[in-house]
Motif scaffolding. Sequence first.
Motif, PDB file in Angstrom:
ATOM      1  N   ALA A  62     -27.741  42.906 -12.045  1.00  0.00           N
ATOM      2  CA  ALA A  62     -26.311  42.579 -12.091  1.00  0.00           C
ATOM      3  C   ALA A  62     -26.099  41.079 -12.290  1.00  0.00           C
ATOM      4  O   ALA A  62     -25.179  40.660 -13.001  1.00  0.00           O
ATOM      5  CB  ALA A  62     -25.622  43.040 -10.817  1.00  0.00           C
ATOM      6  N   ASN A  63     -26.955  40.268 -11.676  1.00  0.00           N
ATOM      7  CA  ASN A  63     -26.840  38.820 -11.789  1.00  0.00           C
ATOM      8  C   ASN A  63     -27.413  38.271 -13.100  1.00  0.00           C
ATOM      9  O   ASN A  63     -27.128  37.145 -13.469  1.00  0.00           O
ATOM     10  CB  ASN A  63     -27.537  38.139 -10.598  1.00  0.00           C
ATOM     11  N   ASN A  64     -28.235  39.068 -13.759  1.00  0.00           N
ATOM     12  CA  ASN A  64     -28.848  38.645 -15.009  1.00  0.00           C
ATOM     13  C   ASN A  64     -28.878  39.833 -15.982  1.00  0.00           C
ATOM     14  O   ASN A  64     -29.902  40.512 -16.100  1.00  0.00           O
ATOM     15  CB  ASN A  64     -30.261  38.106 -14.766  1.00  0.00           C
ATOM     16  N   PRO A  65     -27.767  40.086 -16.661  1.00  0.00           N
ATOM     17  CA  PRO A  65     -27.692  41.246 -17.559  1.00  0.00           C
ATOM     18  C   PRO A  65     -28.729  41.239 -18.684  1.00  0.00           C
ATOM     19  O   PRO A  65     -28.998  42.284 -19.274  1.00  0.00           O
ATOM     20  CB  PRO A  65     -26.284  41.173 -18.137  1.00  0.00           C
ATOM     21  N   ASP A  66     -29.311  40.090 -18.971  1.00  0.00           N
ATOM     22  CA  ASP A  66     -30.320  40.007 -20.029  1.00  0.00           C
ATOM     23  C   ASP A  66     -31.714  40.392 -19.542  1.00  0.00           C
ATOM     24  O   ASP A  66     -32.652  40.422 -20.336  1.00  0.00           O
ATOM     25  CB  ASP A  66     -30.361  38.592 -20.615  1.00  0.00           C
ATOM     26  N   GLU A  67     -31.845  40.693 -18.240  1.00  0.00           N
ATOM     27  CA  GLU A  67     -33.137  41.100 -17.670  1.00  0.00           C
ATOM     28  C   GLU A  67     -33.577  42.402 -18.334  1.00  0.00           C
ATOM     29  O   GLU A  67     -32.840  43.385 -18.328  1.00  0.00           O
ATOM     30  CB  GLU A  67     -33.001  41.324 -16.161  1.00  0.00           C
ATOM     31  N   PRO A  68     -34.766  42.416 -18.904  1.00  0.00           N
ATOM     32  CA  PRO A  68     -35.204  43.650 -19.581  1.00  0.00           C
ATOM     33  C   PRO A  68     -35.658  44.713 -18.574  1.00  0.00           C
ATOM     34  O   PRO A  68     -36.371  44.408 -17.618  1.00  0.00           O
ATOM     35  CB  PRO A  68     -36.377  43.190 -20.448  1.00  0.00           C
ATOM     36  N   ALA A  69     -35.209  45.930 -18.778  1.00  0.00           N
ATOM     37  CA  ALA A  69     -35.700  47.053 -17.977  1.00  0.00           C
ATOM     38  C   ALA A  69     -37.019  47.507 -18.598  1.00  0.00           C
ATOM     39  O   ALA A  69     -37.275  47.240 -19.772  1.00  0.00           O
ATOM     40  CB  ALA A  69     -34.688  48.178 -17.976  1.00  0.00           C
ATOM     41  N   ASN A  70     -37.837  48.174 -17.817  1.00  0.00           N
ATOM     42  CA  ASN A  70     -39.105  48.632 -18.368  1.00  0.00           C
ATOM     43  C   ASN A  70     -39.479  50.004 -17.815  1.00  0.00           C
ATOM     44  O   ASN A  70     -38.860  50.504 -16.884  1.00  0.00           O
ATOM     45  CB  ASN A  70     -40.219  47.606 -18.109  1.00  0.00           C
ATOM     46  N   MET A  71     -40.486  50.598 -18.399  1.00  0.00           N
ATOM     47  CA  MET A  71     -40.931  51.936 -17.993  1.00  0.00           C
ATOM     48  C   MET A  71     -41.473  51.945 -16.572  1.00  0.00           C
ATOM     49  O   MET A  71     -41.384  52.943 -15.877  1.00  0.00           O
ATOM     50  CB  MET A  71     -41.988  52.457 -18.967  1.00  0.00           C
ATOM     51  N   PHE A  72     -42.034  50.834 -16.136  1.00  0.00           N
ATOM     52  CA  PHE A  72     -42.575  50.746 -14.782  1.00  0.00           C
ATOM     53  C   PHE A  72     -41.452  50.929 -13.757  1.00  0.00           C
ATOM     54  O   PHE A  72     -41.609  51.653 -12.780  1.00  0.00           O
ATOM     55  CB  PHE A  72     -43.281  49.397 -14.614  1.00  0.00           C
ATOM     56  N   LEU A  73     -40.312  50.323 -14.023  1.00  0.00           N
ATOM     57  CA  LEU A  73     -39.159  50.480 -13.137  1.00  0.00           C
ATOM     58  C   LEU A  73     -38.647  51.918 -13.187  1.00  0.00           C
ATOM     59  O   LEU A  73     -38.310  52.498 -12.155  1.00  0.00           O
ATOM     60  CB  LEU A  73     -38.042  49.502 -13.496  1.00  0.00           C
ATOM     61  N   THR A  74     -38.609  52.502 -14.362  1.00  0.00           N
ATOM     62  CA  THR A  74     -38.185  53.901 -14.491  1.00  0.00           C
ATOM     63  C   THR A  74     -39.121  54.810 -13.700  1.00  0.00           C
ATOM     64  O   THR A  74     -38.674  55.734 -13.011  1.00  0.00           O
ATOM     65  CB  THR A  74     -38.161  54.313 -15.977  1.00  0.00           C
ATOM     66  N   HIS A  75     -40.396  54.534 -13.774  1.00  0.00           N
ATOM     67  CA  HIS A  75     -41.397  55.299 -13.022  1.00  0.00           C
ATOM     68  C   HIS A  75     -41.137  55.160 -11.514  1.00  0.00           C
ATOM     69  O   HIS A  75     -41.192  56.150 -10.771  1.00  0.00           O
ATOM     70  CB  HIS A  75     -42.796  54.798 -13.385  1.00  0.00           C
ATOM     71  N   ALA A  76     -40.849  53.961 -11.075  1.00  0.00           N
ATOM     72  CA  ALA A  76     -40.575  53.721  -9.650  1.00  0.00           C
ATOM     73  C   ALA A  76     -39.336  54.485  -9.201  1.00  0.00           C
ATOM     74  O   ALA A  76     -39.313  55.074  -8.111  1.00  0.00           O
ATOM     75  CB  ALA A  76     -40.398  52.224  -9.395  1.00  0.00           C
ATOM     76  N   GLN A  77     -38.305  54.480 -10.033  1.00  0.00           N
ATOM     77  CA  GLN A  77     -37.078  55.205  -9.693  1.00  0.00           C
ATOM     78  C   GLN A  77     -37.347  56.703  -9.607  1.00  0.00           C
ATOM     79  O   GLN A  77     -36.797  57.390  -8.743  1.00  0.00           O
ATOM     80  CB  GLN A  77     -35.986  54.904 -10.719  1.00  0.00           C
ATOM     81  N   ASP A  78     -38.201  57.196 -10.476  1.00  0.00           N
ATOM     82  CA  ASP A  78     -38.570  58.609 -10.439  1.00  0.00           C
ATOM     83  C   ASP A  78     -39.266  58.944  -9.123  1.00  0.00           C
ATOM     84  O   ASP A  78     -38.977  59.969  -8.497  1.00  0.00           O
ATOM     85  CB  ASP A  78     -39.466  58.937 -11.633  1.00  0.00           C
ATOM     86  N   HIS A  79     -40.174  58.087  -8.686  1.00  0.00           N
ATOM     87  CA  HIS A  79     -40.844  58.283  -7.400  1.00  0.00           C
ATOM     88  C   HIS A  79     -39.829  58.312  -6.260  1.00  0.00           C
ATOM     89  O   HIS A  79     -39.920  59.145  -5.356  1.00  0.00           O
ATOM     90  CB  HIS A  79     -41.852  57.152  -7.135  1.00  0.00           C
ATOM     91  N   MET A  80     -38.886  57.405  -6.308  1.00  0.00           N
ATOM     92  CA  MET A  80     -37.895  57.332  -5.237  1.00  0.00           C
ATOM     93  C   MET A  80     -37.031  58.593  -5.201  1.00  0.00           C
ATOM     94  O   MET A  80     -36.761  59.145  -4.129  1.00  0.00           O
ATOM     95  CB  MET A  80     -37.026  56.088  -5.385  1.00  0.00           C
ATOM     96  N   MET A  81     -36.609  59.065  -6.356  1.00  0.00           N
ATOM     97  CA  MET A  81     -35.776  60.269  -6.393  1.00  0.00           C
ATOM     98  C   MET A  81     -36.558  61.488  -5.891  1.00  0.00           C
ATOM     99  O   MET A  81     -36.016  62.340  -5.194  1.00  0.00           O
ATOM    100  CB  MET A  81     -35.234  60.506  -7.805  1.00  0.00           C
ATOM    101  N   ALA A  82     -37.838  61.572  -6.242  1.00  0.00           N
ATOM    102  CA  ALA A  82     -38.672  62.677  -5.751  1.00  0.00           C
ATOM    103  C   ALA A  82     -38.805  62.603  -4.234  1.00  0.00           C
ATOM    104  O   ALA A  82     -38.762  63.630  -3.546  1.00  0.00           O
ATOM    105  CB  ALA A  82     -40.044  62.645  -6.417  1.00  0.00           C
ATOM    106  N   ALA A  83     -38.942  61.394  -3.708  1.00  0.00           N
ATOM    107  CA  ALA A  83     -39.058  61.221  -2.258  1.00  0.00           C
ATOM    108  C   ALA A  83     -37.761  61.597  -1.554  1.00  0.00           C
ATOM    109  O   ALA A  83     -37.785  62.210  -0.486  1.00  0.00           O
ATOM    110  CB  ALA A  83     -39.455  59.780  -1.933  1.00  0.00           C
ATOM    111  N   ILE A  84     -36.637  61.237  -2.144  1.00  0.00           N
ATOM    112  CA  ILE A  84     -35.344  61.599  -1.553  1.00  0.00           C
ATOM    113  C   ILE A  84     -35.220  63.119  -1.493  1.00  0.00           C
ATOM    114  O   ILE A  84     -34.847  63.687  -0.455  1.00  0.00           O
ATOM    115  CB  ILE A  84     -34.183  60.981  -2.362  1.00  0.00           C
ATOM    116  N   THR A  85     -35.557  63.784  -2.585  1.00  0.00           N
ATOM    117  CA  THR A  85     -35.475  65.242  -2.632  1.00  0.00           C
ATOM    118  C   THR A  85     -36.421  65.871  -1.614  1.00  0.00           C
ATOM    119  O   THR A  85     -36.037  66.792  -0.877  1.00  0.00           O
ATOM    120  CB  THR A  85     -35.797  65.751  -4.050  1.00  0.00           C
TER     121      THR A  85
END
Length: 111
Positions: A62-85
């Motif tokens: 949010a503070n740096n909109p030019d920050e590139p997202a990457n697959m590693f972050l997507t992978h981490a989010q997937d782990h978190m969602m699986a853990a929540i479930t």
Amino acid sequence: MISEIDVMQIIVYAGNAKSLAMNAINEAKKGKIVEAKKMLEESKSNLKIAHQQHTDILQKFANNPDEPANMFLTHAQDHMMAAITATDFTKEMIDLHEEIQKLRILIKGKS
């Protein structure tokens, strides 16, 4: 800048949360409801840390909109969602096993 260490924290704590949740189900299946509930609480604590780390990363985006997202972050989010479930379902499974135990005791008392 979002580092791999920042992202890895989500994976580690979410992984811990999911493992603890699955172990809690196994304990509940053995009839060890108190132990299962303790593991579930520990799972939730790990999940809270993962979620806070995720929130911190989102604030960096949010503070740096030019920050590139990457697959590693997507992978981490997937782990978190699986853990929540897993954690959500674990609570339900523990509750079911607890009710089964109560019914078994009730049935034994009537025989």
